[in-house]
Design an enzyme around this catalytic site. Sequence first.
Site, PDB file in Angstrom:
ATOM      1  N   THR A 108      37.229  15.208  63.614  1.00 31.25           N
ATOM      2  CA  THR A 108      37.767  14.033  64.305  1.00 31.25           C
ATOM      3  C   THR A 108      36.701  12.963  64.464  1.00 31.25           C
ATOM      4  O   THR A 108      36.948  11.780  64.260  1.00 31.25           O
ATOM      5  CB  THR A 108      38.323  14.430  65.684  1.00 31.25           C
ATOM      6  OG1 THR A 108      39.343  15.421  65.517  1.00 31.25           O
ATOM      7  CG2 THR A 108      38.914  13.221  66.398  1.00 31.25           C
ATOM      8  N   ARG A 163      31.757  16.486  74.342  1.00 34.32           N
ATOM      9  CA  ARG A 163      30.629  16.011  73.551  1.00 34.32           C
ATOM     10  C   ARG A 163      29.348  16.340  74.310  1.00 34.32           C
ATOM     11  O   ARG A 163      29.277  16.164  75.536  1.00 34.32           O
ATOM     12  CB  ARG A 163      30.734  14.506  73.307  1.00 34.32           C
ATOM     13  CG  ARG A 163      32.022  14.065  72.619  1.00 34.32           C
ATOM     14  CD  ARG A 163      32.146  14.613  71.214  1.00 34.32           C
ATOM     15  NE  ARG A 163      31.126  14.085  70.338  1.00 34.32           N
ATOM     16  CZ  ARG A 163      31.206  12.921  69.714  1.00 34.32           C
ATOM     17  NH1 ARG A 163      32.263  12.143  69.865  1.00 34.32           N
ATOM     18  NH2 ARG A 163      30.232  12.517  68.918  1.00 34.32           N
ATOM     19  N   GLU A 196      22.773  19.240  67.549  1.00 30.30           N
ATOM     20  CA  GLU A 196      23.321  20.472  67.002  1.00 30.30           C
ATOM     21  C   GLU A 196      22.948  20.625  65.527  1.00 30.30           C
ATOM     22  O   GLU A 196      23.144  19.666  64.764  1.00 30.30           O
ATOM     23  CB  GLU A 196      24.850  20.476  67.154  1.00 30.30           C
ATOM     24  CG  GLU A 196      25.286  20.469  68.609  1.00 30.30           C
ATOM     25  CD  GLU A 196      26.784  20.320  68.783  1.00 30.30           C
ATOM     26  OE1 GLU A 196      27.260  20.511  69.900  1.00 30.30           O
ATOM     27  OE2 GLU A 196      27.475  19.982  67.792  1.00 30.30           O
ATOM     28  N   HIS A 221      29.561  25.432  69.417  1.00 27.57           N
ATOM     29  CA  HIS A 221      30.514  24.405  68.983  1.00 27.57           C
ATOM     30  C   HIS A 221      31.640  25.038  68.169  1.00 27.57           C
ATOM     31  O   HIS A 221      31.976  24.582  67.064  1.00 27.57           O
ATOM     32  CB  HIS A 221      29.806  23.323  68.162  1.00 27.57           C
ATOM     33  CG  HIS A 221      30.557  22.023  68.135  1.00 27.57           C
ATOM     34  ND1 HIS A 221      29.930  20.801  68.144  1.00 27.57           N
ATOM     35  CD2 HIS A 221      31.886  21.745  68.112  1.00 27.57           C
ATOM     36  CE1 HIS A 221      30.828  19.836  68.118  1.00 27.57           C
ATOM     37  NE2 HIS A 221      32.035  20.392  68.090  1.00 27.57           N
TER      38      HIS A 221
END
Length: 313
Positions: A73, A233, A262, A285
């Site tokens: 996304t 986030r 990350e 994640h």
Amino acid sequence: MKIVFLDSTALPKHIPIPRPDFEHQWIEFEHTSAEQVLERAADADIVVTSKVVFSREIMAQLPKLKLIALTATGTDNIDKEAAKEFGIAVKNVAGYSAVTVPEHVLGFIFSLKHSLHLWYKDQLQGKWTESKQFCYFDHPVQDVRGSTLGVFGKGSLGSEVGRLATALGMKVLYAEHKNTTQCREGYTPFYDVLAQADVLTLHCPLTPDTQRLINSETLSHCKKGALLINTGRGPLIDEQAVVDALKSGQLGGVAIDVLGKEPPAKDNPLIVASQTLPNIIITPHIAWASDQAVEILVDKVRLNLEEFVRTGK
């Protein structure tokens, strides 16, 4: 059409992207470093990627590129203004994680409230086998029902988390924007949510206004011992401030699926603290990645490719 998938390991191997229904050449790489992007994308009509960065400088050297198809996304890794100038379409996917992320949040709530992660760690060390009675009481166990959940962000994910929490008997408060002077119907003033919530969960977009939304100042307004969950986030929180709040007892526990960088560095404050503090849960994640969600995602990627070839948009 030459399609180059630059970072295929951003998706689980057992659920590949279905090949689009038009004539094409498909080339796939597991990882692509910044230094490899130009070489690998040089002759591509379409690039498929999750997190590879496409800057203005990179795109200026790819005159054949027509589409960047994201398997995610977020579009932060793409200079969208430059892409528009160069006539490169950018297509992302959304809505695929509407079930799995809220379920992950509920899993975090139950784990923290019932200390599930701590009981599990105990058994890795054989602690129950050493007990002198049928059970022991080293970790807190609290009911979820009756707790107050503060939700920051009332989009599809935040709303679904609220719906599930209500079904569990939690009181749900949706936080108004931090710096607003009027509170919309269905929302609660920002600082009132901080003061009342037993559990805080973040689902707001990352903007200049929400960068480090949870920081030393906002944490000081939280109910003492509150639990913090972030599946949104990483930069929504000040990681060091959260660690400090855990150590002081201002926060009673933290469950995190996203971090500011990350993969994280080994000296990330939360990674370091998780080695010694019992009340931190970190997942890599992965809240978005149930098999069902990934199947929806990869099919949307295929549809994006076919739509672009069919319509040019």
